[in-house]
Motif scaffolding. Structure first.
Motif, PDB file in Angstrom:
ATOM      1  N   ARG A 217       7.797 -30.137 -18.656  1.00  0.00           N
ATOM      2  CA  ARG A 217       6.561 -30.589 -18.002  1.00  0.00           C
ATOM      3  C   ARG A 217       5.688 -31.341 -19.012  1.00  0.00           C
ATOM      4  N   SER A 218       6.288 -31.881 -20.106  1.00  0.00           N
ATOM      5  CA  SER A 218       5.467 -32.390 -21.225  1.00  0.00           C
ATOM      6  C   SER A 218       4.312 -33.279 -20.780  1.00  0.00           C
ATOM      7  N   ALA A 219       4.615 -34.326 -19.983  1.00  0.00           N
ATOM      8  CA  ALA A 219       3.563 -35.294 -19.620  1.00  0.00           C
ATOM      9  C   ALA A 219       2.457 -34.617 -18.813  1.00  0.00           C
ATOM     10  N   TYR A 220       2.869 -33.751 -17.873  1.00  0.00           N
ATOM     11  CA  TYR A 220       1.900 -33.079 -17.006  1.00  0.00           C
ATOM     12  C   TYR A 220       1.035 -32.106 -17.810  1.00  0.00           C
ATOM     13  N   ALA A 221       1.702 -31.237 -18.605  1.00  0.00           N
ATOM     14  CA  ALA A 221       0.957 -30.242 -19.384  1.00  0.00           C
ATOM     15  C   ALA A 221       0.020 -30.937 -20.372  1.00  0.00           C
ATOM     16  N   ALA A 222       0.490 -32.040 -20.979  1.00  0.00           N
ATOM     17  CA  ALA A 222      -0.359 -32.768 -21.936  1.00  0.00           C
ATOM     18  C   ALA A 222      -1.593 -33.315 -21.229  1.00  0.00           C
ATOM     19  N   SER A 223      -1.402 -33.871 -20.021  1.00  0.00           N
ATOM     20  CA  SER A 223      -2.546 -34.453 -19.298  1.00  0.00           C
ATOM     21  C   SER A 223      -3.544 -33.364 -18.901  1.00  0.00           C
ATOM     22  N   LYS A 224      -3.040 -32.174 -18.576  1.00  0.00           N
ATOM     23  CA  LYS A 224      -3.940 -31.093 -18.163  1.00  0.00           C
ATOM     24  C   LYS A 224      -4.638 -30.458 -19.384  1.00  0.00           C
ATOM     25  N   HIS A 225      -3.927 -30.378 -20.530  1.00  0.00           N
ATOM     26  CA  HIS A 225      -4.596 -29.889 -21.748  1.00  0.00           C
ATOM     27  C   HIS A 225      -5.727 -30.850 -22.130  1.00  0.00           C
ATOM     28  N   ALA A 226      -5.449 -32.162 -22.038  1.00  0.00           N
ATOM     29  CA  ALA A 226      -6.470 -33.162 -22.377  1.00  0.00           C
ATOM     30  C   ALA A 226      -7.666 -33.022 -21.427  1.00  0.00           C
ATOM     31  N   THR A 227      -7.371 -32.782 -20.156  1.00  0.00           N
ATOM     32  CA  THR A 227      -8.430 -32.611 -19.156  1.00  0.00           C
ATOM     33  C   THR A 227      -9.317 -31.427 -19.531  1.00  0.00           C
ATOM     34  N   GLN A 228      -8.678 -30.286 -19.829  1.00  0.00           N
ATOM     35  CA  GLN A 228      -9.441 -29.084 -20.207  1.00  0.00           C
ATOM     36  C   GLN A 228     -10.334 -29.410 -21.415  1.00  0.00           C
ATOM     37  N   ALA A 229      -9.766 -30.055 -22.421  1.00  0.00           N
ATOM     38  CA  ALA A 229     -10.521 -30.334 -23.653  1.00  0.00           C
ATOM     39  C   ALA A 229     -11.700 -31.259 -23.370  1.00  0.00           C
ATOM     40  N   PHE A 230     -11.443 -32.338 -22.629  1.00  0.00           N
ATOM     41  CA  PHE A 230     -12.505 -33.316 -22.356  1.00  0.00           C
ATOM     42  C   PHE A 230     -13.666 -32.665 -21.607  1.00  0.00           C
ATOM     43  N   PHE A 231     -13.331 -31.915 -20.551  1.00  0.00           N
ATOM     44  CA  PHE A 231     -14.407 -31.377 -19.714  1.00  0.00           C
ATOM     45  C   PHE A 231     -15.109 -30.188 -20.375  1.00  0.00           C
ATOM     46  N   ASP A 232     -14.438 -29.509 -21.322  1.00  0.00           N
ATOM     47  CA  ASP A 232     -15.139 -28.491 -22.115  1.00  0.00           C
ATOM     48  C   ASP A 232     -16.192 -29.163 -23.004  1.00  0.00           C
ATOM     49  N   CYS A 233     -15.820 -30.315 -23.589  1.00  0.00           N
ATOM     50  CA  CYS A 233     -16.793 -31.066 -24.408  1.00  0.00           C
ATOM     51  C   CYS A 233     -17.948 -31.530 -23.534  1.00  0.00           C
ATOM     52  N   LEU A 234     -17.598 -32.059 -22.353  1.00  0.00           N
ATOM     53  CA  LEU A 234     -18.625 -32.589 -21.445  1.00  0.00           C
ATOM     54  C   LEU A 234     -19.640 -31.499 -21.081  1.00  0.00           C
ATOM     55  N   ARG A 235     -19.122 -30.278 -20.813  1.00  0.00           N
ATOM     56  CA  ARG A 235     -20.018 -29.166 -20.416  1.00  0.00           C
ATOM     57  C   ARG A 235     -21.102 -28.951 -21.483  1.00  0.00           C
ATOM     58  N   ALA A 236     -20.657 -28.940 -22.741  1.00  0.00           N
ATOM     59  CA  ALA A 236     -21.612 -28.706 -23.833  1.00  0.00           C
ATOM     60  C   ALA A 236     -22.606 -29.857 -23.936  1.00  0.00           C
ATOM     61  N   GLU A 237     -22.087 -31.105 -23.796  1.00  0.00           N
ATOM     62  CA  GLU A 237     -22.958 -32.268 -23.965  1.00  0.00           C
ATOM     63  C   GLU A 237     -23.930 -32.458 -22.808  1.00  0.00           C
ATOM     64  N   MET A 238     -23.580 -31.960 -21.647  1.00  0.00           N
ATOM     65  CA  MET A 238     -24.416 -32.174 -20.460  1.00  0.00           C
ATOM     66  C   MET A 238     -25.451 -31.074 -20.246  1.00  0.00           C
ATOM     67  N   GLU A 239     -25.381 -30.020 -21.051  1.00  0.00           N
ATOM     68  CA  GLU A 239     -26.298 -28.896 -20.840  1.00  0.00           C
ATOM     69  C   GLU A 239     -27.767 -29.327 -20.832  1.00  0.00           C
ATOM     70  N   PRO A 240     -28.195 -30.211 -21.771  1.00  0.00           N
ATOM     71  CA  PRO A 240     -29.613 -30.597 -21.759  1.00  0.00           C
ATOM     72  C   PRO A 240     -30.029 -31.324 -20.477  1.00  0.00           C
ATOM     73  N   TYR A 241     -29.052 -31.900 -19.771  1.00  0.00           N
ATOM     74  CA  TYR A 241     -29.396 -32.661 -18.539  1.00  0.00           C
ATOM     75  C   TYR A 241     -29.228 -31.809 -17.281  1.00  0.00           C
ATOM     76  N   GLU A 242     -28.922 -30.535 -17.478  1.00  0.00           N
ATOM     77  CA  GLU A 242     -28.724 -29.598 -16.357  1.00  0.00           C
ATOM     78  C   GLU A 242     -27.602 -30.028 -15.420  1.00  0.00           C
ATOM     79  N   ILE A 243     -26.561 -30.609 -16.023  1.00  0.00           N
ATOM     80  CA  ILE A 243     -25.373 -30.981 -15.248  1.00  0.00           C
ATOM     81  C   ILE A 243     -24.288 -29.929 -15.526  1.00  0.00           C
ATOM     82  N   ASP A 244     -23.768 -29.350 -14.444  1.00  0.00           N
ATOM     83  CA  ASP A 244     -22.777 -28.276 -14.597  1.00  0.00           C
ATOM     84  C   ASP A 244     -21.358 -28.835 -14.620  1.00  0.00           C
TER      85      ASP A 244
END
Ligand code: NDP
Ligand SMILES: CCCCCCCCCCCCCCCC(=O)OCC(=O)COP(=O)(O)O
Length: 338
Positions: A217-244
């Protein structure tokens, strides 16, 4: 048919608790110790029930009239999410590549038995997530059509089956574009309008495979790991704007995901896998996505015992996990005679 309001239900529950307590006292069934424990237990159940009820009411209020964009609404989980959010009174924007299927879904929703004034006729926007330019014009179209987006549900995705050695890099790129770059581009195009009004919610459908990688599942698992990482970063960066930001990681779901999966040469896999066919029902997962959104959860793993243990094993005893995956790969290779 009689219909009782949540408050009436709570009153009835408390009445039963009272009747029970009085009978215990009258007939001296229990000694003093159990008489203290039972009301405590019943009280906790009551408080928990009340908490759940309030949570459900809050979720309803949050979704009612909210503009909710759902990608991948033509099929599987996206389609079931559309049904749940529509019934809760959301102003839907349904996205997919197939205009006809989207129109069919709008007809299905608006002609269903659940008719009430609180429901809104959904809009549809057609675009391919793997085409970044199309994604940015789609975002413009969405904002022009509905003004603001309250909740963006990045659900669309494609899976893959194949060995790393036999997979064209073009296939890796296509899976990454659909599952990662497309949702990232759509989110980035919608975010400035959310930041401006200092509210908004990005929901992402990842997978257990965003937390652990399984063989073939390399391509799929890689795309989903990247998704998790990106949106974890986004959560932290968006906190001051009250975006969940909510990342949902389900295990197998009964959808067309395996039928629509691509193989190493880019052709369709076209098989309904046993694990997919025996997965959770898409309607149940859609309800879980609905609750997670309403409760503004940050990260939700929706999986059975073994996949959940596997996620912990990957962190706590990686060597054991890697050796389990190696034997899984060996077994699968043997069963395919390669
Ligand atoms: N089913 C499962 O076992 C699991 C699924 N998931 C995730 O759930 C999500 C939904 O998948 P599911 O419902 O299962 O699968 P389906 O194949 O039934 O649905 C996939 C949806 O994604 C859309 N889509 C695919 N490629 C593109 C693209 N290039 N551009 C725009 N839309 C696209 C499809 O639309 P179109 O009609 O245009 O093809 C379809 O609506 C995915 O992100 C998947 O990874 C996570 C864990 C388990
Ligand atoms: C202490 C005991 C630990 C026992 C660990 C056992 C390890 C068992 C391995 C479990 C692997 C689970 C894989 C789950 C994969 C999954 O649910 O994926 C969801 C999907 O996205 C499905 O996509 P696909 O295209 O693969 O159908």
């Amino acid at each position: 048919m009689s219909y009782s309001t949540p408050i009436e239900k709570t009153e009835t529950f408390l009445m039963y608790v009272n009747v029970f307590r009085q009978s215990v006292r009258k007939w001296k069934i229990m000694d003093i110790t159990s008489m203290a424990i039972i009301p405590l237990l019943l009280g906790s159940v009551g408080v928990f029930g009340l908490y759940k009820l309030l949570q459900r009411l809050r979720t309803r209020a949050y979704i009612q009239d909210a503009v909710v964009v759902i990608t991948g609404a033509t099929s599987g989980l996206g389609k079931e999410c559309a049904k749940v959010f529509y019934r809760a009174g959301a102003r839907l924007v349904l996205c997919g590549r197939d205009r006809e299927k989207l129109q069919d879904l709008v007809r299905e929703l608006t002609s269903s038995g659940h008719k009430s004034e609180k429901m809104h006729k959904p809009h549809t926007v057609t675009f391919d997530l793997a085409d970044i330019e199309a994604v940015s014009s789609a975002a413009e179209e969405i904002l022009k059509c509905v003004g603001n987006v309250d909740i963006l549900i990045n659900n669309a995705g494609i899976s893959y089956r194949g060995t790393i050695l036999d997979t064209d890099v073009d296939v890796d790129k296509m899976v990454m574009e659909t599952n990662y770059f497309g949702p990232v581009a759509l989110t980035k195009a919608i975010l400035p309008s959310m930041i401006k009004k200092r509210s908004g919610h990005i929901v992402v459908i990842s997978s257990v495979q965003g937390k652990i990688s399984i063989p073939f599942r390399s391509a799929y698992a890689a795309s989903k790991h990247a998704t998790q990482a990106f949106f974890d970063c986004l959560r932290a960066e968006m906190e001051p704007y009250e975006i969940d930001v909510t990342v949902v990681s389900p295990g197998y779901i009964q959808t067309n995901l395996s039928l629509n999966a691509v193989t190493g040469d880019g052709s369709k896999y076209g098989v309904m896998d046993k694990s997919t066919a025996e997965g959770m029902s898409a309607a149940d997962v859609a309800l879980a996505v609905f609750s997670a959104t309403g409760e503004k959860k940050k990260d939700v793993l929706l999986a059975g015992l073994l996949p959940t243990l596997a996620v912990y094993l990957r962190t706590l005893a990686p060597k054991v996990f890697f050796s389990l995956m190696a034997s899984r790969a060996k077994k699968e290779r043997k069963s395919k005679g390669s």
